[in-house]
Design an enzyme around this catalytic site. Sequence first.
Site, PDB file in Angstrom:
ATOM      1  N   GLY A 300       0.828  -1.193   0.000  1.00  0.00           N
ATOM      2  CA  GLY A 300       0.000   0.000   0.000  1.00  0.00           C
ATOM      3  C   GLY A 300       0.864   1.245   0.000  1.00  0.00           C
ATOM      4  N   SER A 301       0.342   2.331   0.534  1.00  0.00           N
ATOM      5  CA  SER A 301       0.998   3.632   0.398  1.00  0.00           C
ATOM      6  C   SER A 301       2.273   3.796   1.201  1.00  0.00           C
ATOM      7  CB  SER A 301       0.021   4.749   0.757  1.00  0.00           C
ATOM      8  OG  SER A 301      -0.945   4.890  -0.253  1.00  0.00           O
ATOM      9  N   THR A 302       2.617   2.834   2.087  1.00  0.00           N
ATOM     10  CA  THR A 302       3.934   2.928   2.714  1.00  0.00           C
ATOM     11  C   THR A 302       5.030   2.872   1.645  1.00  0.00           C
ATOM     12  OG1 THR A 302       3.899   0.535   3.108  1.00  0.00           O
ATOM     13  CG2 THR A 302       3.205   1.949   4.923  1.00  0.00           C
ATOM     14  N   LYS A 304       5.124   4.535  -0.963  1.00  0.00           N
ATOM     15  CA  LYS A 304       5.313   5.858  -1.563  1.00  0.00           C
ATOM     16  C   LYS A 304       6.538   6.573  -1.025  1.00  0.00           C
ATOM     17  CE  LYS A 304       0.397   6.385  -2.602  1.00  0.00           C
ATOM     18  NZ  LYS A 304      -0.895   6.976  -2.200  1.00  0.00           N
ATOM     19  N   GLU A 772      -5.719   4.228  -0.510  1.00  0.00           N
ATOM     20  CA  GLU A 772      -5.675   3.777  -1.895  1.00  0.00           C
ATOM     21  C   GLU A 772      -6.993   3.220  -2.406  1.00  0.00           C
ATOM     22  OE1 GLU A 772      -2.634   4.003   0.345  1.00  0.00           O
ATOM     23  OE2 GLU A 772      -3.043   1.878   0.280  1.00  0.00           O
TER      24      GLU A 772
END
Length: 783
Positions: A300-302, A304, A772
């Site tokens: 997931g967005s980690t 990013k 997300e």
Amino acid sequence: MAARKKSTIMRALILLGIVSLFFMIFAARVVYVQVGKEVKGQDLEEMAESRWTTTQPLHGERGTIYDRGGEALAEEVQSFTAFAIIDEDYEDHIEDPAQAASDLSPLINMEEEELENLLSQEDRFQVELGSGAKYLSLSEKEAIEELDINGIQFITEPKRYYPNQTFASHVLGFTNRDMTESLMGLERGLNDNLEPEDGELSYERNRQGVPLLDPNEIIDEPEDGEDVYLTIDSNIQTVLEQAMTEVDETYSPNKITAVVANAKTGEILGMSNRPSFNPNEYESITNYTNFAVSDRIEPGSTMKMFTLAAAIEEGVYDGEETYQSGRYEILDSRISDHNNGEGWGEIDFDEGLQRSSNVAFAKLVLEKLGADTFFSYIDAFGFRDITGIDLPNETNSSIADSDDLDAGVSGFGQASAYTPIQLVQAATAIANDGEMMKPYVVDRIHNEQEDKNTYTAEPESAGNPISAETAKEVREKLETVVSGEYGTGKPYQIDGIDVAGKTGTAQISSDDGSGYLSGENENIFSFMGMAPADDPSIIVYVAVDRPELDGSESGSAPVSQIFNPVMKQSLSYMNIAPETDVENDEVFEETGIDTVNFTEMTTQQAQEKAESLGLVPVVVGAGNDIESQLPESGNNVIAGEKIFLRTNGEAIMPDMTGWSIRDAKRFSELLDKPLRFEGSGYVSEQNIDPEAAIPDKGAITITLMTPAEMREEEAAEEEPAEESEENASEDAEETQEDASDGETEEETPEEGEEIQDNEEESEAAEETVPEEAPLEEEPAETE
């Protein structure tokens, strides 16, 4: 006459010859045996020695596993097995089988009737009492002895024991009780180091087995196993276990994993999973997988934070540059931001980071970096290789890298999957000024008999994927995710400490591989954070899989309930104090590494000083002067922690209800008394009444219960009158359900519709929201 005489002489000669032949053969055999000392292949000396010599095994002790501070986490202890003598000809035998069965059955988990039948057998001298009577602890043995049943005896034997119960269980692993098999974790991975070599003692004895006056002893000394010291910090691990247990009981997630690491060295300070287990009760294990190293997930967005680092390192990131948020086309698919693809209009990339915009990071990958460059940073951050952490069964990543679509979605945390320990290792590069550190959990291995370390770990670089300047800028950007106006990481703020980090809401692939799970909260909610943001010492990663949230909660709720206390505790034990007002600065200065020496004070002065520092004084004794304290002066404590103060008077028992096992251990250590406990969680019962004098001899015995167990016990004690209220409430609910029968079910997206996470975000709300949304159409190769 002459013929007869001649015949007699001949027979005599023949007989003499035969006798002489036999004598010669016998003499030759005697000489052969005397010289060769062997008959039919058997050595006569060995046969004689075996008849007069006995050999006894000498047990070598399995090595102990310690935490970084020398507290035993897995050790060999003496246990006891009970048996019963039932032969009436023996003086000490079971006299009343029925009464003995009635008294004993609850303590060995055997049905009373079955036990009575066992004790009533004839033509038997003794009987074993089943599995419940084996491997008893000292307190269990003493409880049976208190029954004062004639005929109950005990034998002593070693067993493997894990004193902290459910504690870093997947790291430690376990052996079976008699230590003949090492089945999991470090117990298995380091079995060659931990396993002892037994010796033996041989001596000569007489026919009755009594050693001779000169027994001619031969001793082959046993070799104990080596001791293993871990990087795990019991103080941090204890807080981690307690926080995870609370979240597990409150939200009933599918699973949880968490890792605490030293950002400078790669040392693992804490690691745990749910479901977990008590290694002392290994028969009931349901989860053998250490999710931190053996389970890969889409992050997931980690993810990013690493895409951001690549863009900054390549000089293509401009935080003030604007883009149109909402949706973004890649090949035949469409990327959507998490608010149903509506986006927030035209915003800059810094705001896109704070809001965790998928569109922003897909554009960074495809329009700024390019797929090839992006995947080169995937390599540089170590995502294609296992970390090599010294734990068994580490698995590797699964990276989708066939086309631009794979690159675009991997940039914001979908399609490709990694292990939590790979994410933690990569995060050390951002925390540690560009140098990525290899994670490790074994600090050293010590051979006690030779008094030397046979292995000593050293921090090891795993590469330099980014520069120190880039790492510093990334941390500054990630700090705004927690503190910024639009930051999704606001629930992870800690008063007085700047936290840099990134939230994540990962999707979960369906079992049949047809796509992602859909529905409310069918996600893995996570947070990767480091602190202090300007120069991180600690990295904490937490992931909670499919928690049961109520309508007002976001996925950050269970994650922050683990992250926040663990980060605070970790920083405290790293002697990093929050930057607060003057009064609180004094508290943390006084309760940091130079803890106050209370032994120079009177009891009243010590209590007042402790309370002024935000500590909870526990005074043991009725004297006027403090003689000793725990934690000792110079040790690190935090505000709100108990400080145990021993006076020069008679020791008085406090009320331990609600204490953690860590507090109970400190209390017993202060009094130099053994502590025995059952269960896990917090103290619910104690063997010495509060306000009673503490006897000089004997142990402190406590029972621990988890918060859920306490709630169940309280509910069972409620008055029957409350049941009628509950029934009335249930009737009302049934009426309401009947009234809603005509409502239509929620429609599921049809093929071709844009699939969205079941998440809502309030722009004005202070709490974070899941970020997300999946692709509109998810190609098979990206799953």
